[in-house]
Design a protein around this motif. Sequence first.
Motif, PDB file in Angstrom:
ATOM      1  N   ASP A 113       0.910  -1.204   0.076  1.00  0.00           N
ATOM      2  CA  ASP A 113       0.088   0.052  -0.102  1.00  0.00           C
ATOM      3  C   ASP A 113       0.904   1.107   0.072  1.00  0.00           C
ATOM      4  N   ASN A 114       2.024   1.147   0.994  1.00  0.00           N
ATOM      5  CA  ASN A 114       2.741   2.410   0.988  1.00  0.00           C
ATOM      6  C   ASN A 114       3.369   2.582  -0.450  1.00  0.00           C
ATOM      7  N   LYS A 115       4.081   1.598  -0.957  1.00  0.00           N
ATOM      8  CA  LYS A 115       4.741   1.678  -2.130  1.00  0.00           C
ATOM      9  C   LYS A 115       3.888   2.045  -3.371  1.00  0.00           C
ATOM     10  N   ALA A 116       2.765   1.832  -3.268  1.00  0.00           N
ATOM     11  CA  ALA A 116       1.646   2.332  -4.373  1.00  0.00           C
ATOM     12  C   ALA A 116       1.395   3.454  -4.178  1.00  0.00           C
ATOM     13  N   LYS A 117       1.253   4.034  -2.913  1.00  0.00           N
ATOM     14  CA  LYS A 117       0.954   5.662  -2.807  1.00  0.00           C
ATOM     15  C   LYS A 117       2.306   6.210  -2.983  1.00  0.00           C
ATOM     16  N   GLN A 118       3.309   6.124  -2.705  1.00  0.00           N
ATOM     17  CA  GLN A 118       4.712   6.644  -3.148  1.00  0.00           C
ATOM     18  C   GLN A 118       4.709   6.875  -4.633  1.00  0.00           C
ATOM     19  N   GLU A 119       4.539   5.770  -5.316  1.00  0.00           N
ATOM     20  CA  GLU A 119       4.517   5.744  -6.666  1.00  0.00           C
ATOM     21  C   GLU A 119       3.412   6.908  -7.372  1.00  0.00           C
ATOM     22  N   SER A 120       2.433   6.829  -6.700  1.00  0.00           N
ATOM     23  CA  SER A 120       1.007   7.629  -7.282  1.00  0.00           C
ATOM     24  C   SER A 120       1.517   9.136  -7.038  1.00  0.00           C
ATOM     25  N   ASP A 121       2.217   9.462  -5.610  1.00  0.00           N
ATOM     26  CA  ASP A 121       2.777  10.835  -5.303  1.00  0.00           C
ATOM     27  C   ASP A 121       3.684  11.056  -6.214  1.00  0.00           C
ATOM     28  N   PHE A 122       4.639  10.301  -6.861  1.00  0.00           N
ATOM     29  CA  PHE A 122       5.564  10.659  -7.598  1.00  0.00           C
ATOM     30  C   PHE A 122       5.107  10.918  -9.013  1.00  0.00           C
ATOM     31  N   GLU A 123       4.093  10.167  -9.608  1.00  0.00           N
ATOM     32  CA  GLU A 123       3.441  10.535 -10.685  1.00  0.00           C
ATOM     33  C   GLU A 123       2.854  11.856 -10.725  1.00  0.00           C
ATOM     34  N   HIS A 124       2.104  12.175  -9.625  1.00  0.00           N
ATOM     35  CA  HIS A 124       1.318  13.459  -9.658  1.00  0.00           C
ATOM     36  C   HIS A 124       2.250  14.638  -9.611  1.00  0.00           C
ATOM     37  N   LEU A 125       3.357  14.447  -8.776  1.00  0.00           N
ATOM     38  CA  LEU A 125       4.312  15.721  -8.871  1.00  0.00           C
ATOM     39  C   LEU A 125       5.073  15.670 -10.218  1.00  0.00           C
ATOM     40  N   CYS A 126       5.368  14.709 -10.900  1.00  0.00           N
ATOM     41  CA  CYS A 126       5.866  14.629 -12.329  1.00  0.00           C
ATOM     42  C   CYS A 126       4.789  15.321 -13.198  1.00  0.00           C
ATOM     43  N   GLN A 127       3.584  15.156 -12.996  1.00  0.00           N
ATOM     44  CA  GLN A 127       2.606  15.784 -13.955  1.00  0.00           C
ATOM     45  C   GLN A 127       2.462  17.135 -13.645  1.00  0.00           C
ATOM     46  N   LEU A 128       2.573  17.647 -12.492  1.00  0.00           N
ATOM     47  CA  LEU A 128       2.843  19.018 -12.190  1.00  0.00           C
ATOM     48  C   LEU A 128       3.982  19.770 -12.928  1.00  0.00           C
ATOM     49  N   THR A 129       5.140  18.989 -12.511  1.00  0.00           N
ATOM     50  CA  THR A 129       6.424  19.572 -12.855  1.00  0.00           C
ATOM     51  C   THR A 129       6.456  19.513 -14.629  1.00  0.00           C
ATOM     52  N   ASN A 130       5.641  18.553 -15.174  1.00  0.00           N
ATOM     53  CA  ASN A 130       5.677  18.783 -16.407  1.00  0.00           C
ATOM     54  C   ASN A 130       5.079  20.168 -17.445  1.00  0.00           C
ATOM     55  N   THR A 131       4.273  20.893 -16.533  1.00  0.00           N
ATOM     56  CA  THR A 131       3.683  21.907 -16.732  1.00  0.00           C
ATOM     57  C   THR A 131       4.367  23.166 -16.886  1.00  0.00           C
ATOM     58  N   ILE A 132       5.750  23.011 -16.795  1.00  0.00           N
ATOM     59  CA  ILE A 132       6.764  24.245 -16.720  1.00  0.00           C
ATOM     60  C   ILE A 132       6.698  24.655 -18.201  1.00  0.00           C
ATOM     61  N   LYS A 133       6.677  25.957 -18.298  1.00  0.00           N
ATOM     62  CA  LYS A 133       6.840  26.371 -19.456  1.00  0.00           C
ATOM     63  C   LYS A 133       8.280  27.400 -19.777  1.00  0.00           C
ATOM     64  N   SER A 134       8.696  27.093 -20.748  1.00  0.00           N
ATOM     65  CA  SER A 134      10.399  27.687 -20.869  1.00  0.00           C
ATOM     66  C   SER A 134      10.236  29.087 -20.420  1.00  0.00           C
ATOM     67  N   GLU A 135       9.139  30.031 -20.835  1.00  0.00           N
ATOM     68  CA  GLU A 135       9.274  31.407 -20.485  1.00  0.00           C
ATOM     69  C   GLU A 135       9.129  31.535 -19.094  1.00  0.00           C
ATOM     70  N   GLU A 136       8.395  30.734 -18.326  1.00  0.00           N
ATOM     71  CA  GLU A 136       8.451  30.789 -16.757  1.00  0.00           C
ATOM     72  C   GLU A 136       9.773  30.542 -16.202  1.00  0.00           C
ATOM     73  N   ILE A 137      10.268  29.428 -16.627  1.00  0.00           N
ATOM     74  CA  ILE A 137      11.655  29.097 -16.123  1.00  0.00           C
ATOM     75  C   ILE A 137      12.830  30.026 -16.208  1.00  0.00           C
ATOM     76  N   PHE A 138      12.794  30.770 -17.355  1.00  0.00           N
ATOM     77  CA  PHE A 138      13.722  31.808 -17.602  1.00  0.00           C
ATOM     78  C   PHE A 138      13.474  33.156 -17.314  1.00  0.00           C
ATOM     79  N   SER A 139      12.122  33.157 -16.612  1.00  0.00           N
ATOM     80  CA  SER A 139      11.770  34.771 -15.933  1.00  0.00           C
ATOM     81  C   SER A 139      11.435  34.887 -14.598  1.00  0.00           C
ATOM     82  N   LEU A 140      10.810  33.558 -13.971  1.00  0.00           N
ATOM     83  CA  LEU A 140      10.243  33.729 -12.757  1.00  0.00           C
ATOM     84  C   LEU A 140      11.367  33.129 -11.665  1.00  0.00           C
ATOM     85  N   GLU A 141      11.739  33.775 -10.547  1.00  0.00           N
ATOM     86  CA  GLU A 141      12.235  33.307  -9.531  1.00  0.00           C
ATOM     87  C   GLU A 141      11.971  32.052  -8.863  1.00  0.00           C
ATOM     88  N   ALA A 142      12.794  31.457  -8.380  1.00  0.00           N
ATOM     89  CA  ALA A 142      12.731  30.089  -8.059  1.00  0.00           C
ATOM     90  C   ALA A 142      11.356  29.752  -7.186  1.00  0.00           C
TER      91      ALA A 142
END
Length: 293
Positions: free
Chosen positions: A183-212
């Motif tokens: 159960d815990n392993k499944a939750k970890q993998e689900s969390d990881f996929e969720h965070l990857c999906q969020l990170t995948n929305t980074i746009k080039s213009e954001e990463i080169f203009s916004l502070e961290a």
Amino acid sequence: MSQFNVLNRYLFTDAHARGELVQLSSSFESIIKNHNYPAGVEKLLGELLSATCLLTATLKFEGDITVQLQGDGPIGYMSVNGNNNQQMRGIAKIADVAEASEANGLKALIGKGTMIITIRPNAGEAYQGVVALDADDLAGCLAHYFDVSEQIPTKVWLFNDENSKQVAGALVQLLPDGDGSADNKAKQESDFEHLCQLTNTIKSEEIFSLEAEALLYRLYHQEKVNIFEPQSVSYQCGCSADKCLAAISQIEPSEIKSILAEQGKISMTCDYCVTTYDFDELSLQSFISKVNH
């Protein structure tokens, strides 16, 4: 243009995962400014610089790191050298200029090849890892390295702005918490996929203009994120007149005299920063005098 030269590390406190964000401008410009690389070569070298910064920040060591790409393509090899203080330098050696000028992307430039990661800690044994460049891009190859060598699910994103000479990268990595239940392993993998999906929305213009912090809030405002103290990334070549003299000292005195007689000086040019050091007979007198003893 924002003058970013910084690496940020952060923890997702409820998700057993960590992240990194590197944003580089003048440090990358210093690496490429004297070389006149073709656009595709410049882009790949920028990606390798970002990838090396991200990789160095994930590894717990004090010392030096070299990440090198080599293969049978128009680039003979490409390398970024750095250390745990994020002091970096890089170079590309082009085997076929005409082909390299037309090529773009990892496969086209490197061909069939490998990524070689060498770590030389200040204390302890050196370590070398070799990974085939099987993925379509460098981000995929770095993720594959973590999968093979560390067995840690990792996702990497690399960005390049050809016009502003800025490069950037992001990394999300799963941190297993020791609870091996299904159960815990499944939750970890689900969390990881969720965070990857969020990170995948980074746009080039954001990463080169916004502070961290602004960018991380935009990406993860519904997550609990603990951001660590930022680490500056700088360009440091490392060449010097003293290092050149140390190399010249290994040459036979008679050969030094011969070169001076023919050329009037001995010149050495750094491959990385293209600085040339000239040494005349007076500055090499101590080496020449050995021929008489």
